[in-house]
Scaffold this active site. Structure first.
Site, PDB file in Angstrom:
ATOM      1  N   ILE A 129     -12.828   1.460  -1.411  1.00  0.00           N
ATOM      2  CA  ILE A 129     -14.234   1.858  -1.446  1.00  0.00           C
ATOM      3  C   ILE A 129     -14.472   3.067  -0.552  1.00  0.00           C
ATOM      4  O   ILE A 129     -14.129   3.028   0.625  1.00  0.00           O
ATOM      5  CB  ILE A 129     -15.145   0.713  -0.947  1.00  0.00           C
ATOM      6  CG1 ILE A 129     -14.889  -0.569  -1.726  1.00  0.00           C
ATOM      7  CG2 ILE A 129     -16.607   1.124  -1.023  1.00  0.00           C
ATOM      8  CD1 ILE A 129     -15.586  -1.793  -1.126  1.00  0.00           C
TER       9      ILE A 129
ATOM     10  N   LYS B 299      -6.014  -1.122   9.770  1.00  0.00           N
ATOM     11  CA  LYS B 299      -7.251  -1.392  10.518  1.00  0.00           C
ATOM     12  C   LYS B 299      -6.968  -1.899  11.918  1.00  0.00           C
ATOM     13  O   LYS B 299      -7.778  -1.719  12.827  1.00  0.00           O
ATOM     14  CB  LYS B 299      -8.125  -2.403   9.783  1.00  0.00           C
ATOM     15  CG  LYS B 299      -7.442  -3.715   9.480  1.00  0.00           C
ATOM     16  CD  LYS B 299      -7.549  -4.042   8.006  1.00  0.00           C
ATOM     17  CE  LYS B 299      -6.620  -5.181   7.654  1.00  0.00           C
ATOM     18  NZ  LYS B 299      -6.293  -5.224   6.242  1.00  0.00           N
TER      19      LYS B 299
ATOM     20  N   LYS C  96     -12.646  -4.702  11.059  1.00  0.00           N
ATOM     21  CA  LYS C  96     -13.351  -3.727  10.220  1.00  0.00           C
ATOM     22  C   LYS C  96     -14.763  -3.467  10.736  1.00  0.00           C
ATOM     23  O   LYS C  96     -15.227  -2.329  10.710  1.00  0.00           O
ATOM     24  CB  LYS C  96     -13.361  -4.210   8.777  1.00  0.00           C
ATOM     25  CG  LYS C  96     -11.940  -4.201   8.170  1.00  0.00           C
ATOM     26  CD  LYS C  96     -11.876  -4.971   6.857  1.00  0.00           C
ATOM     27  CE  LYS C  96     -10.484  -4.888   6.234  1.00  0.00           C
ATOM     28  NZ  LYS C  96     -10.333  -5.846   5.115  1.00  0.00           N
TER      29      LYS C  96
ATOM     30  N   VAL D 192       0.835  -1.202   0.000  1.00  0.00           N
ATOM     31  CA  VAL D 192       0.000   0.000   0.000  1.00  0.00           C
ATOM     32  C   VAL D 192       0.873   1.257   0.000  1.00  0.00           C
ATOM     33  O   VAL D 192       0.581   2.234  -0.707  1.00  0.00           O
ATOM     34  CB  VAL D 192      -0.976  -0.002   1.199  1.00  0.00           C
ATOM     35  CG1 VAL D 192      -1.840   1.251   1.184  1.00  0.00           C
ATOM     36  CG2 VAL D 192      -1.866  -1.245   1.150  1.00  0.00           C
TER      37      VAL D 192
END
Lengths: 404, 404
Positions: free
Chosen positions: A131, A100, A199, A12
């Protein structure tokens, strides 16, 4: 020029550098300012990367650099990610993250620390990868009381279940997921539901203001699911998915992760492969769903950079509206035994099974598949479900909750 | 206390008053401020409404009231909605709207006017009803170059098509839509695609910076669709939907509305009844979709109030990032004849049809349904499609584009 630092130059982190570089023109056009990476913290060297010359091994090179306004933490794991985040916020730097684990464990504390220091802590990429969901829930649904959230929150398990719906065994599907790079060599955090648990507690915190511990919620993964479960789901007009679910029960919050039968009329039912979807039920807008790539280098980086853009576009402004939640106390956890939902019961199709089921459950529409007799029963508590299953005297092959 | 005025106390206007009243506590909690309706402009009286005492018939009661900070325009139609919006922006009042006609025709001018006057013009509710899409596209996808948008943008036509997929004729489905209150007595704006055209030009403007005229884009409705088309779609593994589509072709923008065959793997394919979905393809995040109630009193009002909350949370801040687009010149319109896409051709299944199709289209997978022979051909331009269909010498029953 606004300078950003990256903590962790993995998948990432390198994606974020790439988004900022490749989309520099569109970002400048949308933002009215240039944004560039100044330093990258990683233990490794990256001699072949165009960003290799920005790498440092010393966190202080970032912490003490007054030109760095925003720090993007993409290290993964609790430590030192949490510690570095805290130090950056205390030093007056804004922090954005895809982590997360840190948000689920320390999000309340870090948001409060950011507020104390007049900076922001954003974490769009921590749920649902690329998203847009955290910011839309915070901003676009601010006119609503959120009632319930259900999400396909883990791409690896959704890929495995999609393969199983296509006929592969769990083991074969997991091997394929590993071969494709979706699942780790040790896939426990995915297949046992912990990733989804992290999450759903973040989504529950945004919805209800209380951050539960991912370790204290009911969490079932997909390791016990079989092709017979998939066949039963199909026969009952459902899709089989791993669902993170949260709702308020009275003044308490329930969050849980478990496989669910998802009726085909529900928009989550058709989400396949590594895609994720988050279905939010709110009191005025009704059901809205956010869908897209739940993981992956550039999608997740896209969300990290969206947070950076959000921060840069509000620089110098006081009282920027921010998500706010506090750590749960024991009293905030809804009693899982008080939770009611419909369930699909699958019994071994023994002699007289239909009559025994009717005697205990009343009139239900049964299907017979793969040596099983299965049906969806009305909503009941966990205890009622266990008691009724036992009362039939039949062998329970599986009980899978239904998403309603 | 922040005071709001409502222009037009119809379905959406009364919904906005209800959202602000019923959700006052959650809005105050999310925003840190109270928001209340002070005046409502309508030609009618509403003696039975709890808001009836706020009604005025004189726009000047709102325009000249210095306490009113935000005006929510939900009148519908171009005039006087446009004129009132302009007057409010010039008077230094923020305006939010659900009026897609005004945004599609005058959005560029009104955004510029708002900027000149240091106020904001927001229109989340103009596309997709309650679905968060304008703000997520503006904020969350700001790190991306948007490449393409496809949307189910009109609930009435999607309801009719869903009924047709269930076996009803177009006429019967339309009557049912009217009976349910989804379609107007004169359903032309819905079934002929104009409503969707207004929405796709707004999405195109957000994506590419250029506001096309809804009157100048290719716009086909659903009035010519038959149950045979539905059967062909099903045989080819597709769903039949009315799709607003926009993409950039070179430096020009294409926007169009037409029925499309939507492959079942596409998340838009499963959206049924009056629900809407907007699928955005962007260069870093890939495909994301926003789904929910595309119309209706409280969902649309939820989006209007979200815009009010956005404005109130940025009061007193300079340089708030805003959507920006300019009116298209003739040179901005992509030549529709240069647009290429896959199409489903349905010919009358005359003697020798398969051979003639193969001679013109090469090897294609045909299905025979309801006296038709149909297949999906490779991408080609409109002219190529017409020429090839003619070259077969067969009777063309329908050509329906495919969503890719």
């Amino acid at each position: 020029m606004i300078y950003v630092a990256i903590l962790g130059f993995g998948v990432v982190g390198s994606g974020a550098a790439q988004v900022l570089a490749d989309n520099a023109a569109v970002i400048e056009k949308n933002l009215g300012k240039k944004v560039a990476v100044k330093r990258i913290l990683d233990l490794r060297e990256f001699p072949d990367s165009p960003f290799g010359h920005l790498v440092t091994h010393d966190f202080n090179d970032i912490l003490n650099d007054k030109e760095i306004t925003v720090v993007a933490e993409m290290m993964g794991g609790s430590h030192p990610a949490y510690d570095f985040t805290k130090a950056c916020l205390e030093a007056g730097k804004h922090v954005v993250t895809s982590n997360k684990e840190v948000v689920a464990r320390f999000g309340d504390e870090l948001l409060a620390l950011a507020a104390q220091n007049g900076v922001r802590y954003l974490f769009e990429a921590s749920v649902g990868g690329g998203i847009p969901v955290i910011r839309p829930m915070t901003n676009d649904l601010a006119s609503n009381q959120i009632e319930q959230v259900d999400g396909i929150l883990n791409g690896t398990t959704n890929y495995i279940l999609t393969e199983m719906i296509g006929g592969a065994s769990f083991d074969a599907a997991l091997k394929q997921a590993q071969a494709n790079g979706y699942a780790e060599a040790n896939p426990a955090a995915d297949v046992e539901g912990l990733d989804a648990a992290r999450k759903i507690v973040i989504l529950a915190a945004l919805s209800f203001g209380t951050l539960l511990s991912p370790d204290k919620i009911h969490c079932e993964g997909i390791t016990s699911l079989t092709l017979a479960d998939v066949a039963v789901a199909k026969a009952l007009g459902c899709s089989l998915k791993l669902i993170g679910h949260t709702e308020r029960i009275g003044k308490k919050v329930l969050a849980m992760v478990s496989p669910r039968m998802v009726p085909l009329a529900c928009p989550l039912s058709g989400i396949s492969d590594v895609f994720n979807g988050i279905l939010v039920d709110a009191n005025m807008v009704g059901k809205v769903m956010f869908y897209g790539a739940g993981a992956g280098k550039l999608p997740t980086a896209s969300a990290v950079v969206a947070d950076i853009i959000d921060i840069v576009s509000h620089l110098g402004q006081a009282d920027v509206r921010a998500p706010h939640f506090t750590a749960a106390t024991d009293a905030d956890y809804a009693d899982f035994n008080a939770y009611t939902c419909r369930s699909c019961f699958s019994f071994a199709n023994e002699s007289g099974a239909a009559a025994r089921i009717a005697a205990v459950f009343g009139a239900v529409n049964t299907v017979t598949v793969d040596g099983r007799i299965a049906f969806i029963a009305d909503a009941m508590t966990e205890q009622e479900a266990a008691a009724k299953a036992a009362a039939t005297g039949l062998t329970l092959a599986a009980r899978i909750r239904v998403l309603d």
